[in-house]
Design an enzyme around this catalytic site. Sequence first.
Site: not given
Lengths: 91, 580
Positions: A18-20
């Site tokens: 769940l990165h940027a």
Amino acid sequence: MSADIQSNSVTITNEEGLHARPASLFAHLANQFHSQITVTRGEESVDGKSILSILTLGATQGVQLIIRAEGLDADQAVQQLSQLVESGFDV
Amino acid sequence: MQLLEGIAVSPGVAIGEVVVIDNEGFRIPTRFVTRDAVDEEVLRMQHAFDSVAAEISRNHERISDQLGVQYGAIFAAHLQMLKDPTLVNEVTGMISEKHHSAEYAVSKTLRRYAKIFQELDDHYMAERAHDFFDLEKNLLGKLLGRRRESLSKISTPAIVLAHNLTPSETAKLDPRFVLGFATEVGGPSSHTAIVAKGLEIPAVVGTGHFLTDVSGGDVVIVDGDHGQVILNPDDKTLHRYQEELEHHRSLAAELSVLRDLPAETIDGARIQLGANIEFPHEVNACRERGADGIGLYRTEFLYLGTDEEPTEEDHYRAYAHVIQSMGDRQVVFRTLDLGADKLGQLPRHEEENNPFLGVRSIRLSLRNLDLFRVQLRALTRASALGPVRVMFPMISTLQELRQAKMLLIDTMEDLVEDGYELKEKLEIGIMVEVPSAVLMLDKFLKEVDFISIGTNDLIQYCLAVDRSNKDVANLYRASDPAVLRLIETTIRQSNEAGVPVNLCGEMSTSPKYVPLLLGLGLRSMSVPPSSVPEIKQVCRSVSIEQCEAIAQRVMELESALEVDAYLTDQLRQIFPELAI
């Protein structure tokens, strides 16, 4: 009609977690709903409409999250957000 | 409050506001605003957020058009972070509730997020901390606008914090306004350490990561005696350190009465006590502290902080200033003592596996004759202005000394031809800092006018220890019996040959070694200006007879540990206040 509470458990499937960019998609979608949305990882719960808060969960591939919504469109919110996560943010 | 442990590289305590030197070198002007200014401050903050958001949107469109939607997505994420209510509320809260300035609130908040990310286990996520630093940079750029202060313009006293100060960054700082240094990396021989000592300001290096925990304007204590850095100290700690500062000041005042007294032992032996300097302006400190002369003038600063090669006139002006300021007191010049990696003026050098065993110091000079000749010409010209000695560093063979001497003589002949009036003879000496020079000392002594023992390198080369490597740094001991034997034989042979011998390494700045060195026959030392009063006090408190007894005992000991314990005990009896 009274406020509805819905929740669902999902697993992060995409490789990068769940990165940027995914977090951004999640928060963006969450903001389309009137319901209050929280995302929980283990004992930590954060505001599902805040990209920063979502990012700070540090959810990587394989991590299980609980999406919870409270409000008139709770049902729809949980359903669409779960779908987004389960699709691996493939939109 | 947060306590960080590092390596103490320059003594003293400094308390003050922080200037953080990042890639961009922003300085946050103020931490707080008045109650009346809060509304305006919130507006400034919102305005900055809006204009950064507008900028990001433009980038988003441009990149999406040029490279495709996927590449633009990162800007969309940035934009969303910026518009995130959690973030905006947090920053607004800091301004309206705590009356912080917009700059401080932005920096503090974004750095807090950056830190959360850095601490995540996942490597990819940890890298995202950069996104926050990016946003911080953009927001501060907008907020500060023209008011943005560049490092060279620091105009109020502050403590400088950095990941690692480069020589050029240090060179840009105005020393009058720097109260202390702390860096995340670096060791005792790092450039920061040398400069801090030169400027006589407290410094701690090698603390590990902390820059995400501070923002410009925070209060910090740099404890250069114990190697500690304290971020945002509580009242109790602050008070304790303020008292310590006061104690430092009164001890200094007490020692200042020694200024005009000679460094002379109880039984009348006169010790030459010189000072080591790095920058020309330090001559003032030398005179104020009552040094007998300059025992070591490091000339490297001329080469640092610039990519231009210093001209003969640049050298000459600096040297002339130092010589003329010192009047009839002697100045010992050391020629360039740097590794090739530190010199921007030279063509890109080949990466060395072992820089300390590579092309540095005199080896570098002898391989770059054009560079070396410029320095030698300026030195020789300046030597006409007062009592000057020239010293070559890191001499490891007789051939190096002979080559260097020949170049110097050539230079003198050229200058005479050019019409300069020079002294007939310039005293030439070497640094004894490689064990080979000690082993060949009888030969060297026939070809030099004086020698100076450089203990820092001598210890490193004798014990095969890199003291900036923390895993072996504990083996780096001036008191190691092997090192002491090298020093003992150097002093004895020089005295027998009637060649003046000086010691200018860090060893002589520690009061406990002074009785030992005097006992071994040393009569000339050179220390940082700040240490002059203390060392003078020790000299004036001992007799040579007493020192010789101490030296005799020490030379029988078998380990650094025993030597240190014995010398500390002796110092306690001689001058209790200095025994730490």
